[in-house]
Design a protein around this motif. Structure first.
Motif, short mmCIF file in Angstrom:
data_model
loop_
_atom_site.label_atom_id
_atom_site.label_comp_id
_atom_site.label_asym_id
_atom_site.label_seq_id
_atom_site.Cartn_x
_atom_site.Cartn_y
_atom_site.Cartn_z
N GLY A 22 0.83 -1.19 0.00
CA GLY A 22 0.00 0.00 0.00
C GLY A 22 0.87 1.25 0.00
O GLY A 22 1.97 1.26 -0.54
N GLU A 23 0.36 2.29 0.68
CA GLU A 23 1.06 3.57 0.69
C GLU A 23 2.33 3.51 1.54
O GLU A 23 2.51 2.63 2.38
CB GLU A 23 0.12 4.66 1.22
N SER A 24 3.21 4.47 1.31
CA SER A 24 4.47 4.56 2.03
C SER A 24 4.21 5.09 3.44
O SER A 24 3.42 6.01 3.64
CB SER A 24 5.41 5.51 1.29
N VAL A 25 4.87 4.49 4.43
CA VAL A 25 4.73 4.88 5.84
C VAL A 25 6.06 5.47 6.30
O VAL A 25 7.10 4.82 6.19
CB VAL A 25 4.36 3.67 6.72
N PRO A 26 6.04 6.70 6.80
CA PRO A 26 7.32 7.31 7.22
C PRO A 26 7.91 6.60 8.44
O PRO A 26 7.18 6.10 9.30
CB PRO A 26 6.93 8.75 7.56
N ARG A 27 9.24 6.56 8.50
CA ARG A 27 9.92 5.96 9.64
C ARG A 27 9.63 6.77 10.89
O ARG A 27 9.51 7.98 10.84
CB ARG A 27 11.43 5.95 9.40
N GLY A 28 9.48 6.09 12.02
CA GLY A 28 9.22 6.79 13.26
C GLY A 28 8.93 5.83 14.39
O GLY A 28 9.09 4.63 14.25
N PHE A 29 8.53 6.39 15.51
CA PHE A 29 8.20 5.64 16.72
C PHE A 29 6.70 5.49 16.84
O PHE A 29 5.96 6.29 16.31
CB PHE A 29 8.58 6.45 17.94
N MET A 30 6.31 4.56 17.69
CA MET A 30 4.91 4.52 18.09
C MET A 30 4.69 5.72 19.01
O MET A 30 5.42 5.90 19.98
CB MET A 30 4.59 3.22 18.83
#
Length: 171
Positions: A22-30
């Motif tokens: 699907g769509e791109s998810v940016p890197r990061g924390f919960m």
């Protein structure tokens, strides 16, 4: 696992299927873990930032978990008796102020497990005997209030070493 020259955001796997993206998810924390958002520098994977956050003084959970595990090893049960479940579904700490104090001291002492162990084994709680007291037992049969030392099983290696020492065969 693939080698990537430049860290990048990942695409969402629909229903966990790596072939249906699907769509791109940016890197990061919960966001539920950190009070302040943790930024990841451009060109970085975020692993270093995550490790720094885990070991920071702004995240007291890591120190509390380490202290509880060391306590459990020495005393037979942790201040939070569900050592592997420190969350909402686990039990609460029997002595939350003590756990917080030890966790803070642990971080101030440079995360030294050796100093933590020394603090615990020199404490009055660790030096108690394991004899029963009827009145205390009636009030607290599980010894959550630390009125005595819990009896602990001797590990097989220690028993073996003791027998070898007595026989003169310990190398």
């Amino acid at each position: 696992v693939r080698d990537v020259a430049e860290p990048s955001d990942m695409r969402l796997a629909i229903r966990g299927d790596p072939h249906e993206l699907g769509e791109s998810v940016p890197r990061g924390f919960m966001k539920v873990l950190a009070e302040k958002p943790v930024s990841i520098r451009s060109g970085q994977s975020g692993r270093r930032e995550f490790a720094d956050w885990i070991a920071s003084t702004e995240n007291p959970l890591t120190a509390r978990v380490v202290v509880n595990r060391v306590w459990a090893k020495l005393f037979g049960t942790g201040l939070v008796s569900t050592v592997d479940n420190f969350g909402i579904r686990g039990e609460g700490a029997s002595h939350p102020e003590l756990l917080d104090f030890l966790a803070e001291r642990f971080t101030v002492d440079g995360w030294s497990i050796k100093r933590l162990i020394r603090t615990l084994v020199l404490s009055r709680a660790y030096r108690m005997d394991s004899s029963q007291d009827r009145e205390n037992f009636e009030r607290d049969p599980d010894n959550r209030l630390l009125w005595r030392m819990n009896s602990q099983r001797l590990e097989a290696e220690a028993l073996r070493d003791a027998m070898l020492l007595v026989s003169g065969d310990l190398d």
